[in-house]
Design an enzyme around this catalytic site. Sequence first.
Site, PDB file in Angstrom:
ATOM      1  N   ARG A   1      24.731  35.525 -24.722  1.00 37.77           N
ATOM      2  CA  ARG A   1      24.476  34.132 -24.395  1.00 37.77           C
ATOM      3  C   ARG A   1      24.678  33.972 -22.890  1.00 37.77           C
ATOM      4  O   ARG A   1      25.548  34.637 -22.308  1.00 37.77           O
ATOM      5  CB  ARG A   1      25.469  33.204 -25.117  1.00 37.77           C
ATOM      6  CG  ARG A   1      25.111  32.946 -26.555  1.00 37.77           C
ATOM      7  CD  ARG A   1      23.831  32.114 -26.646  1.00 37.77           C
ATOM      8  NE  ARG A   1      23.460  31.790 -28.006  1.00 37.77           N
ATOM      9  CZ  ARG A   1      22.509  32.423 -28.711  1.00 37.77           C
ATOM     10  NH1 ARG A   1      21.861  33.437 -28.188  1.00 37.77           N
ATOM     11  NH2 ARG A   1      22.211  32.035 -29.922  1.00 37.77           N
TER      12      ARG A   1
ATOM     13  N   GLU B   1      18.851  27.126 -19.767  1.00 44.89           N
ATOM     14  CA  GLU B   1      17.539  27.574 -20.257  1.00 44.89           C
ATOM     15  C   GLU B   1      16.642  26.361 -20.467  1.00 44.89           C
ATOM     16  O   GLU B   1      17.126  25.333 -20.952  1.00 44.89           O
ATOM     17  CB  GLU B   1      17.706  28.345 -21.576  1.00 44.89           C
ATOM     18  CG  GLU B   1      18.464  29.646 -21.358  1.00 44.89           C
ATOM     19  CD  GLU B   1      18.626  30.471 -22.637  1.00 44.89           C
ATOM     20  OE1 GLU B   1      18.010  30.123 -23.660  1.00 44.89           O
ATOM     21  OE2 GLU B   1      19.371  31.460 -22.603  1.00 44.89           O
TER      22      GLU B   1
ATOM     23  N   HIS C   1      14.726  34.550 -23.159  1.00 43.85           N
ATOM     24  CA  HIS C   1      15.499  34.415 -24.412  1.00 43.85           C
ATOM     25  C   HIS C   1      14.576  34.761 -25.588  1.00 43.85           C
ATOM     26  O   HIS C   1      14.256  33.909 -26.417  1.00 43.85           O
ATOM     27  CB  HIS C   1      16.083  33.003 -24.561  1.00 43.85           C
ATOM     28  CG  HIS C   1      17.154  32.935 -25.619  1.00 43.85           C
ATOM     29  ND1 HIS C   1      18.163  32.000 -25.600  1.00 43.85           N
ATOM     30  CD2 HIS C   1      17.378  33.710 -26.725  1.00 43.85           C
ATOM     31  CE1 HIS C   1      18.950  32.169 -26.659  1.00 43.85           C
ATOM     32  NE2 HIS C   1      18.491  33.205 -27.350  1.00 43.85           N
TER      33      HIS C   1
HETATM   34  C1  DGY Z   1      19.862  33.869 -31.910  1.00 45.10           C
HETATM   35  O1  DGY Z   1      19.371  33.791 -33.021  1.00 45.10           O
HETATM   36  O2  DGY Z   1      21.006  33.495 -31.685  1.00 45.10           O
HETATM   37  C2  DGY Z   1      19.019  34.442 -30.841  1.00 45.10           C
HETATM   38  O3  DGY Z   1      19.632  34.439 -29.604  1.00 45.10           O
HETATM   39  C3  DGY Z   1      17.743  33.675 -30.759  1.00 45.10           C
HETATM   40  O4  DGY Z   1      18.058  32.406 -30.375  1.00 45.10           O
END
Ligand code: DGY
Length: 307
Positions: A223, A252, A270
């Site tokens: 993240r 983002e 992402h």
């Molecule tokens: C998640 O599923 O957490 C991935 O990062 C896609 O958002």
Amino acid sequence: MKKQLVQVGFFTPDLQRQIDSEFDSVKAELADAGLRATVQGLITRSNYQLPQALLEELPALRVIATSGVGFDGIPVSYAQQRGIVVTNTPGLLDAAVCELGIGLLLAMLREIPQSDRFVRDGAWAQSVYPLTSSLSGKRIGIIGLGRIGKGMAARLEAFGVSLAYSGRRQEESPYRHVASPLALAQEVDVLLVCCKGGEQTRHLVNAALLEALGQGWLVNLSRGSVVDESAVFQALTKGSLRGAALDVYEQEPLVESPLLGLKNVVFSPHAGSATVETRAAMLRLTLDNLHAVLGGKAALTPVPTVD
Ligand code: DGY
């Protein structure tokens, strides 16, 4: 009659058609007072932030279904206190995320995007592209040996690297456990960030950790909140960090960032789970969770209860 949903965020057109064929889904910003007062289901993706203020305007809400595994963007504790079930889609996207992770790692070390530009721009006729770095023989440190960390490690074994990891606890695994992320950074060439997001891991990768990594490389599949981007920028510009490959960002979408001006950063939007096959499977489970809870049954994949 189709059940109503409030939707936060975008799905690709095919997936949106699938949602619309099963539910009457209205974008949160277009939901009128009548819908807000009565709607029982909410659909979103893990890439989006879900503000608590929106949930406060939805008194009848019974289920929040996120198409994704992460739920750090959802006020889960608040939702669960209200008895709202939160569901996610674990286990479906590990392979896709790891494939992108391996791709980013190789793109960063072998400078594939930069080499592509070199050929396109016609620079090859005037010079040779500088030598890049091998993956083979590198010492790789994984922060967070969960599903993604383990998946990356298994795939990386084929490349002839050495592997170590740090995490909250020592796992049953063939890889060496190192007590802290800082100690791990000190002894590896490449740091792969695969841990969970959220307050506990906020800026875990900071100036001190990058200093410990020294002339190394950083890959973030976790993240954006886990990595202090301004510290990454400083380390890259002063020449200590050699390169970074990032799939996730503090803000983002990433549109304005000094990182965008640096040649030694490889970006992806992402997109870890962003394959046709994976996103279709994720959406199927998301919709099945919504059908289950709104039909009075137990959720298939509820997120764990948080304090
Ligand atoms: C998640 O599923 O957490 C991935 O990062 C896609 O958002």
